[in-house]
Design an enzyme around this catalytic site. Sequence first.
Site, PDB file in Angstrom:
ATOM      1  CG  ASP A  85      45.507  39.818  40.038  1.00 41.28           C
ATOM      2  OD1 ASP A  85      46.064  39.091  40.888  1.00 41.28           O
ATOM      3  OD2 ASP A  85      44.727  39.375  39.183  1.00 41.28           O
TER       4      ASP A  85
ATOM      5  CE1 TYR B 102      35.746  37.691  45.183  1.00 41.51           C
ATOM      6  CE2 TYR B 102      37.923  36.954  45.838  1.00 41.51           C
ATOM      7  CZ  TYR B 102      37.121  37.689  45.002  1.00 41.51           C
ATOM      8  OH  TYR B 102      37.682  38.416  43.979  1.00 41.51           O
TER       9      TYR B 102
ATOM     10  CE  LYS C  14      35.979  53.533  49.465  1.00 42.44           C
ATOM     11  NZ  LYS C  14      36.648  54.710  48.949  1.00 42.44           N
TER      12      LYS C  14
ATOM     13  CG  ASP D 158      39.426  54.651  47.476  1.00 45.06           C
ATOM     14  OD1 ASP D 158      40.045  54.605  48.571  1.00 45.06           O
ATOM     15  OD2 ASP D 158      38.402  55.335  47.323  1.00 45.06           O
TER      16      ASP D 158
ATOM     17  CG  ASP E  80      41.500  38.253  43.602  1.00 40.09           C
ATOM     18  OD1 ASP E  80      42.548  38.071  42.977  1.00 40.09           O
ATOM     19  OD2 ASP E  80      40.414  37.743  43.272  1.00 40.09           O
TER      20      ASP E  80
HETATM   21 MG    MG Z   1      43.061  36.891  40.992  1.00 42.37          MG
END
Ligand code: MG
Length: 330
Positions: free
Chosen positions: A231, A120, A171, A203, A227
């Site tokens: 969620d 990001y 990872k 993962d 992120d």
């Molecule tokens: Mg989000």
Amino acid sequence: MSERIAVIEGDGIGKEVVPAAIDVLEALEIDFEFVEGEAGDAVEESTGEALPAETYDLVADADATLFGAAGDTAADVILPLRDAVDSFVNVRPAKAYPGVDALRPETDVVFLRENTEGVYAGHEDRLSEDLSTLTRVITTSASRELAEYACEFVADGRGPDHRDGFTVAHKSNVMRETDGRFREAVLDVAAERGVDADEELMDAFATKLPLDPSQYGVVVCPNLAGDVLSDLAAGLVGGLGLLPSANVGHDNALFEPVHGTAPDIAGEGIANPTAAVLSAAMLLEYLGHVEEGRRVRTAVESVLSDGPRTGDLGGDATTEDVTAAIVDRL
Ligand code: MG
Ligand code: NAI
């Protein structure tokens, strides 16, 4: 001296749930000065700017900010606002409350997500008709800063009770250079501070968390992983209307529900105020009003267990009904 709280309702149900959270804060009779600022789709339509400079400055100069949500302009609002508070960590608790129908009622995890870099960081390029690339940024300094926050977080007992220390999800078997650096920096800080830290490949973690969330407490992640995984955890606890978050910086912070503007129910007065009220509880704790934060959490939990509930939780109460019940039980 009173503490200055910037209040930005934004769009949609932000205009309903932020006032609800302010009602709860006002009921505590702390010496807060609330100062309102504008951001989001509506202000962009009238001024051409989703985040006016006055609002940025208001947030940068406040002691803390409570934000609702922005609609289509969300990215143009929230990314600069995180910058305004110089936020290096996004704190996202996901807890299943008694009385709420959750997929995994034993879930009680707190994600500490790196908030400035990773994929990001904004380095995306279109190199040809056929090829686009993204540069992933990981620094030792930002990774260590996140880990230091995590160590303080667990040392202060702010993590869930059922787990000591924290888990770092990464990872590094594939992204050897970037996540290798992240992993090493985080584990180094934990070792220096004497904090228990275990690790998971992200993962594998995404499989293990929904199968048995009770294994996990505080989870430290790079930006994108935090992120997505937070969620995922949100899905385990009964819905977006419940999840608060904090963007914490060095001497400023911004608190916001995880949910967006909910255009499907906006304007009807039926949004669940819980996420915004729990965001306000995080704001209280951040400013050192720990006892008041605990009172708010206890009142929210009490209302969730046997009080009025909004439509997302299967009830037919309004935002106002739920807010009044929380204030009543403070
Ligand atoms: Mg989000
Ligand atoms: P959303 O979170 O607004 O809504 C998803 C679903 O959850 C909807 O069915 C909604 O009614 C429900 N919901 C969300 N919060 C609720 C609450 N407090 N009480 C009851 N039900 C609730 O996500 P969606 O629909 O993907 O996005 C809508 C808009 O919000 C978009 O314009 C998006 O850009 C923006 N958004 C803004 C965010 C921010 O400002 N931080 C974060 C996420 C989305």
